[in-house]
Design a protein around this motif. Structure first.
Motif, short mmCIF file in Angstrom:
data_model
loop_
_atom_site.label_atom_id
_atom_site.label_comp_id
_atom_site.label_asym_id
_atom_site.label_seq_id
_atom_site.Cartn_x
_atom_site.Cartn_y
_atom_site.Cartn_z
N ARG A 1 0.27 0.64 14.23
CA ARG A 1 1.09 1.80 13.48
C ARG A 1 1.11 0.53 11.73
O ARG A 1 0.92 0.96 11.28
N PHE A 2 1.87 -0.24 12.12
CA PHE A 2 2.05 -1.10 11.61
C PHE A 2 0.65 -2.50 11.19
O PHE A 2 0.65 -3.18 12.32
N THR A 3 1.11 -3.16 10.07
CA THR A 3 0.26 -3.79 9.75
C THR A 3 0.25 -4.68 8.53
O THR A 3 0.18 -4.74 7.64
N ILE A 4 0.56 -6.10 8.44
CA ILE A 4 1.83 -7.58 8.03
C ILE A 4 0.51 -7.96 7.82
O ILE A 4 -0.87 -8.17 8.83
N SER A 5 -0.14 -8.41 6.58
CA SER A 5 -0.92 -9.69 5.47
C SER A 5 0.19 -9.66 4.52
O SER A 5 1.22 -10.01 3.97
N ARG A 6 -0.81 -11.53 4.35
CA ARG A 6 -0.25 -11.79 3.26
C ARG A 6 -1.15 -12.58 2.26
O ARG A 6 -2.68 -12.40 3.14
N ASP A 7 -0.80 -12.48 0.94
CA ASP A 7 -1.74 -13.15 0.04
C ASP A 7 -0.99 -14.43 -0.50
O ASP A 7 -0.50 -14.03 -1.53
N ALA B 1 -2.21 -16.53 -2.62
CA ALA B 1 -2.44 -16.37 -3.89
C ALA B 1 -1.79 -15.43 -5.25
O ALA B 1 -1.07 -16.73 -6.09
N LYS B 2 -1.25 -14.70 -4.22
CA LYS B 2 -0.34 -14.07 -5.08
C LYS B 2 1.33 -14.19 -4.44
O LYS B 2 1.92 -13.81 -4.90
N ASN B 3 1.71 -15.46 -3.57
CA ASN B 3 2.72 -15.53 -2.60
C ASN B 3 3.34 -13.99 -2.39
O ASN B 3 4.64 -13.86 -3.00
N THR B 4 2.49 -13.29 -1.93
CA THR B 4 3.48 -12.03 -1.70
C THR B 4 2.96 -11.64 -0.27
O THR B 4 1.96 -11.82 0.32
N VAL B 5 3.68 -11.28 0.78
CA VAL B 5 3.67 -11.09 1.89
C VAL B 5 3.58 -9.09 1.62
O VAL B 5 4.26 -8.09 1.66
N TYR B 6 2.68 -8.09 2.97
CA TYR B 6 2.77 -6.57 2.60
C TYR B 6 3.16 -6.39 4.22
O TYR B 6 2.89 -6.64 5.13
N LEU B 7 3.55 -4.96 4.44
CA LEU B 7 3.60 -4.37 4.86
C LEU B 7 3.25 -2.61 5.66
O LEU B 7 3.43 -1.80 4.69
N GLN B 8 1.80 -3.18 5.77
CA GLN B 8 1.15 -1.67 5.82
C GLN B 8 2.07 -0.30 7.10
O GLN B 8 1.96 -0.85 8.35
N MET B 9 2.73 0.52 6.42
CA MET B 9 2.93 0.71 7.40
C MET B 9 2.50 2.49 7.45
O MET B 9 2.40 3.45 6.65
N ASN B 10 1.37 3.38 9.05
CA ASN B 10 1.40 4.08 8.92
C ASN B 10 1.98 5.21 10.20
O ASN B 10 2.40 4.35 10.89
N SER B 11 1.08 6.29 9.89
CA SER B 11 1.45 7.11 10.85
C SER B 11 3.33 7.10 11.19
O SER B 11 4.29 7.03 12.35
N LEU B 12 4.80 7.35 10.35
CA LEU B 12 5.48 6.62 10.07
C LEU B 12 6.46 8.26 10.87
O LEU B 12 5.94 9.80 10.79
#
Length: 123
Positions: free
Chosen positions: A67-73, A75-86
């Motif tokens: 359901r969740f996906t973690i990723s990082r960029d 170049a932008k010094n940013t990490v993300y957490l995409q949360m689906n089907s909450l």
């Protein structure tokens, strides 16, 4: 020193999606594994997901796998957490964390923390 600032939390209905972002500043950001933890009222802070410094390796808590996906960029010094089907049980304050070197899931091994962002999932 690494400073972490989360954003993207909010109120969403069950089944919906949110994307959290964590902007990092400081030296050698790319040498840190990055992760997300969460803490619900009355409960201990728990691991959600982590990503290696290169972004090539990820790990997830069983409760969020698929359901969740973690990723990082880097170049932008940013990490993300995409949360689906909450789900309502995903309601918590979500914290971004950084750990120098290898990835991790033990909350006690985190080196730096953000201030947290509230995620509320209504049923």
């Amino acid at each position: 020193q690494v400073q972490l600032v989360e954003s993207g939390g909010g109120l969403v209905q069950a089944g919906g999606s949110l994307r959290l972002s964590c902007a990092a500043s400081g030296r050698a950001y790319s040498r840190y594994a990055m992760g997300w933890f969460r803490q619900a009222p009355g409960k201990e802070r728990e691991f959600v997901a982590a990503v290696s410094w290169s972004g090539g390796s990820t790990n997830y808590a069983d409760a969020v796998k698929g359901r969740f996906t973690i990723s990082r960029d880097n170049a932008k010094n940013t990490v993300y957490l995409q949360m689906n089907s909450l789900k309502p049980e995903d309601t918590a304050v979500y914290y971004c964390a950084a750990k120098y070197g290898s990835s991790w899931s033990d909350v006690r091994k985190s080196d730096y923390w953000g201030q947290g962002t509230q995620v509320t999932v209504s049923s």
